[in-house]
Design a protein around this motif. Structure first.
Motif, PDB file in Angstrom:
ATOM      1  N   SER A 102       0.826  -1.216   0.000  1.00  0.00           N
ATOM      2  CA  SER A 102       0.000   0.000   0.000  1.00  0.00           C
ATOM      3  C   SER A 102       0.854   1.257   0.000  1.00  0.00           C
ATOM      4  N   TRP A 103       2.072   1.189   0.577  1.00  0.00           N
ATOM      5  CA  TRP A 103       2.950   2.361   0.582  1.00  0.00           C
ATOM      6  C   TRP A 103       3.397   2.704  -0.836  1.00  0.00           C
ATOM      7  N   LEU A 104       3.713   1.697  -1.620  1.00  0.00           N
ATOM      8  CA  LEU A 104       4.103   1.952  -3.009  1.00  0.00           C
ATOM      9  C   LEU A 104       2.915   2.442  -3.825  1.00  0.00           C
ATOM     10  N   GLU A 105       1.733   1.910  -3.532  1.00  0.00           N
ATOM     11  CA  GLU A 105       0.538   2.317  -4.273  1.00  0.00           C
ATOM     12  C   GLU A 105       0.165   3.764  -4.004  1.00  0.00           C
ATOM     13  N   ARG A 106       0.631   4.316  -2.878  1.00  0.00           N
ATOM     14  CA  ARG A 106       0.335   5.723  -2.555  1.00  0.00           C
ATOM     15  C   ARG A 106       1.245   6.699  -3.300  1.00  0.00           C
ATOM     16  N   VAL A 107       2.342   6.200  -3.859  1.00  0.00           N
ATOM     17  CA  VAL A 107       3.261   7.096  -4.561  1.00  0.00           C
ATOM     18  C   VAL A 107       2.542   7.702  -5.767  1.00  0.00           C
ATOM     19  N   PRO A 108       2.544   9.041  -5.914  1.00  0.00           N
ATOM     20  CA  PRO A 108       1.849   9.671  -7.043  1.00  0.00           C
ATOM     21  C   PRO A 108       2.285   9.061  -8.378  1.00  0.00           C
ATOM     22  N   GLY A 109       1.302   8.794  -9.213  1.00  0.00           N
ATOM     23  CA  GLY A 109       1.593   8.243 -10.533  1.00  0.00           C
ATOM     24  C   GLY A 109       1.699   6.731 -10.578  1.00  0.00           C
ATOM     25  N   PHE A 110       1.483   6.056  -9.439  1.00  0.00           N
ATOM     26  CA  PHE A 110       1.644   4.599  -9.395  1.00  0.00           C
ATOM     27  C   PHE A 110       0.749   3.913 -10.431  1.00  0.00           C
ATOM     28  N   ARG A 111      -0.530   4.297 -10.478  1.00  0.00           N
ATOM     29  CA  ARG A 111      -1.453   3.642 -11.402  1.00  0.00           C
ATOM     30  C   ARG A 111      -1.077   3.919 -12.857  1.00  0.00           C
ATOM     31  N   GLU A 112      -0.676   5.148 -13.145  1.00  0.00           N
ATOM     32  CA  GLU A 112      -0.262   5.472 -14.506  1.00  0.00           C
ATOM     33  C   GLU A 112       0.956   4.650 -14.902  1.00  0.00           C
ATOM     34  N   ILE A 113       1.902   4.532 -13.975  1.00  0.00           N
ATOM     35  CA  ILE A 113       3.094   3.737 -14.241  1.00  0.00           C
ATOM     36  C   ILE A 113       2.710   2.284 -14.493  1.00  0.00           C
ATOM     37  N   ALA A 114       1.781   1.769 -13.689  1.00  0.00           N
ATOM     38  CA  ALA A 114       1.354   0.376 -13.831  1.00  0.00           C
ATOM     39  C   ALA A 114       0.747   0.122 -15.206  1.00  0.00           C
ATOM     40  N   ASP A 115       0.052   1.119 -15.747  1.00  0.00           N
ATOM     41  CA  ASP A 115      -0.567   0.973 -17.065  1.00  0.00           C
ATOM     42  C   ASP A 115       0.440   1.143 -18.195  1.00  0.00           C
ATOM     43  N   GLN A 116       1.360   2.110 -18.041  1.00  0.00           N
ATOM     44  CA  GLN A 116       2.277   2.449 -19.131  1.00  0.00           C
ATOM     45  C   GLN A 116       3.523   1.571 -19.151  1.00  0.00           C
ATOM     46  N   HIS A 117       4.059   1.241 -17.984  1.00  0.00           N
ATOM     47  CA  HIS A 117       5.291   0.457 -17.897  1.00  0.00           C
ATOM     48  C   HIS A 117       5.084  -0.654 -16.861  1.00  0.00           C
ATOM     49  N   PRO A 118       4.329  -1.685 -17.212  1.00  0.00           N
ATOM     50  CA  PRO A 118       3.977  -2.710 -16.224  1.00  0.00           C
ATOM     51  C   PRO A 118       5.112  -3.702 -15.935  1.00  0.00           C
ATOM     52  N   SER A 119       6.242  -3.193 -15.521  1.00  0.00           N
ATOM     53  CA  SER A 119       7.338  -4.061 -15.094  1.00  0.00           C
ATOM     54  C   SER A 119       7.547  -3.869 -13.597  1.00  0.00           C
ATOM     55  N   PHE A 120       8.051  -4.910 -12.940  1.00  0.00           N
ATOM     56  CA  PHE A 120       8.294  -4.800 -11.507  1.00  0.00           C
ATOM     57  C   PHE A 120       9.340  -3.731 -11.219  1.00  0.00           C
ATOM     58  N   GLY A 121      10.359  -3.645 -12.081  1.00  0.00           N
ATOM     59  CA  GLY A 121      11.400  -2.643 -11.873  1.00  0.00           C
ATOM     60  C   GLY A 121      10.856  -1.231 -11.905  1.00  0.00           C
ATOM     61  N   ARG A 122       9.929  -0.968 -12.815  1.00  0.00           N
ATOM     62  CA  ARG A 122       9.356   0.378 -12.914  1.00  0.00           C
ATOM     63  C   ARG A 122       8.475   0.681 -11.712  1.00  0.00           C
ATOM     64  N   LEU A 123       7.688  -0.298 -11.293  1.00  0.00           N
ATOM     65  CA  LEU A 123       6.810  -0.083 -10.145  1.00  0.00           C
ATOM     66  C   LEU A 123       7.611   0.063  -8.860  1.00  0.00           C
ATOM     67  N   GLY A 124       8.727  -0.642  -8.789  1.00  0.00           N
ATOM     68  CA  GLY A 124       9.500  -0.641  -7.559  1.00  0.00           C
ATOM     69  C   GLY A 124      10.620   0.367  -7.506  1.00  0.00           C
ATOM     70  N   TYR A 125      10.751   1.210  -8.535  1.00  0.00           N
ATOM     71  CA  TYR A 125      11.927   2.082  -8.528  1.00  0.00           C
ATOM     72  C   TYR A 125      11.931   3.109  -7.385  1.00  0.00           C
ATOM     73  N   PRO A 126      10.776   3.539  -6.835  1.00  0.00           N
ATOM     74  CA  PRO A 126      10.875   4.397  -5.631  1.00  0.00           C
ATOM     75  C   PRO A 126      11.539   3.669  -4.468  1.00  0.00           C
ATOM     76  N   LEU A 127      11.359   2.351  -4.412  1.00  0.00           N
ATOM     77  CA  LEU A 127      12.003   1.557  -3.369  1.00  0.00           C
ATOM     78  C   LEU A 127      13.504   1.446  -3.627  1.00  0.00           C
ATOM     79  N   LEU A 128      13.886   1.318  -4.909  1.00  0.00           N
ATOM     80  CA  LEU A 128      15.310   1.309  -5.251  1.00  0.00           C
ATOM     81  C   LEU A 128      15.937   2.663  -4.929  1.00  0.00           C
ATOM     82  N   GLN A 129      15.199   3.739  -5.167  1.00  0.00           N
ATOM     83  CA  GLN A 129      15.696   5.071  -4.785  1.00  0.00           C
ATOM     84  C   GLN A 129      15.973   5.128  -3.287  1.00  0.00           C
ATOM     85  N   ALA A 130      15.065   4.548  -2.516  1.00  0.00           N
ATOM     86  CA  ALA A 130      15.260   4.539  -1.063  1.00  0.00           C
ATOM     87  C   ALA A 130      16.518   3.763  -0.697  1.00  0.00           C
ATOM     88  N   ALA A 131      16.754   2.633  -1.374  1.00  0.00           N
ATOM     89  CA  ALA A 131      17.965   1.854  -1.110  1.00  0.00           C
ATOM     90  C   ALA A 131      19.208   2.653  -1.462  1.00  0.00           C
TER      91      ALA A 131
END
Length: 325
Positions: A102-131
């Protein structure tokens, strides 16, 4: 080891940089490197998340050369390449285990990203930024307004991990927001390679002059004797970024009173911009003449960053009860 606050920031390797990169990012880096412990990295893993294909090594080092040409000092700042750091990938994986979806789903643009670039890497890149940030226990992170929500996710992750660990492992990084105006490109939209509307940091004088003189100005100032309004003019933010304050005030007054024309205003801008570009080209040519030296600077920085990240990962593994090699 410096006791100054640690700063971490990265840029995707898109090749040679333009004025928007300099005024939006590099000027902030230049100021921070004076009295902070700075780590600046090539975010090549992030570049893969848009699905555009493999990262070109040429693009990586063209960008690093522009960093050096702008004045980024490897003696003051650590320069490294993200993909050389397996520790980032490991910390990304470990953080993923404790991050609610749910924390990742709250990131602005999550749904748009899921539709346009449906890869795990794209959805998870805010988490990679945190790392990227937490691997060095950064205290300050330069970000644009569009990245502020990603940094807030990083802060939430730091708090959550500290709570689970029962001790403070990660500081909560604070944002350093740039006060530079958003630079418009040649067509009035945001300066971006994607729009093909840029002026390069190292662009030659004739090309810069030609591009700028063709740039649209105040749409309501049709004739030379019409009074203009600088805030309507796409060229004006360039003046705000480049020209001295006193000249900005004079040019604004002259524009509003129709004492000067738009071409005069553009020439005044060129008087400041062209010498700056000439300095960047001169510095860049020195580095381009010694590519092995540039590679060596990055290798040295990568090894220093690795030592810091490994120390953090040992602590993280210990908190999670994992064996440390």
């Amino acid at each position: 080891m410096s006791s100054a606050a640690r700063v971490v920031s990265g840029m995707r390797p898109t090749g040679a940089l333009h004025l928007g990169h300099y005024h939006g990012v590099l000027k902030t880096w230049l100021a921070l490197q004076q009295d902070h412990d700075c780590l600046f990295f090539v975010a090549d893993w992030h570049a893969l998340t848009d699905g555009s294909g493999a990262v070109r090594e040429e693009a990586v080092y063209d960008m690093v050369v522009d960093w050096l040409a702008a004045g980024i000092d490897p003696q003051r700042a650590t320069l490294f390449i993200q993909s050389r750091m397996a520790e980032h990938a490991e910390l990304f994986t470990l953080l993923a285990m404790v991050t609610p979806l749910s924390w990742l789903e709250r990131v602005p643009g999550f749904r748009e990203i899921a539709d346009q670039h449906p890869s795990f890497g794209r959805l998870g890149y805010p988490l990679l930024q945190a790392a990227d940030i937490l691997a060095y226990k950064a205290e300050l992170v330069p970000v644009g307004q569009d990245q502020a929500a990603h940094l807030e996710l990083c802060r939430e992750l730091a708090r959550r991990f500290n709570h689970l660990a029962g001790r403070t492992v990660f500081p909560e990084p604070q944002a350093v927001l740039s006060d530079a105006p958003r630079l418009p490109g040649l067509d009035g939209r945001k300066m971006s390679k994607g729009f093909a509307n840029t002026i390069g940091m190292r662009e030659d004088a004739e090309s810069t002059r030609t591009k700028l003189l063709r740039m649209p100005t105040d749409p309501q100032r049709v004739h030379r004797h019409d009074c203009g309004e600088p805030t309507r003019c796409p060229v004006w933010p360039l003046h705000q970024a480049v020209s001295p304050q006193a000249q900005q005030e004079q040019l604004a007054a002259d524009c509003r009173a129709a004492r000067t024309g738009c071409v005069d205003c553009k020439h005044a801008l060129l008087d400041h911009l062209l010498p700056q570009q000439a300095t960047w080209r001169e510095r860049a040519e020195q580095h381009l003449a010694e590519p092995k030296q540039v590679h060596w600077l990055v290798e040295v920085g990568t090894e220093r960053a690795r030592a810091l990240a490994r120390k953090t990962l040992r602590e993280v593994r210990d908190c999670l009860g994992l064996a440390t090699p």
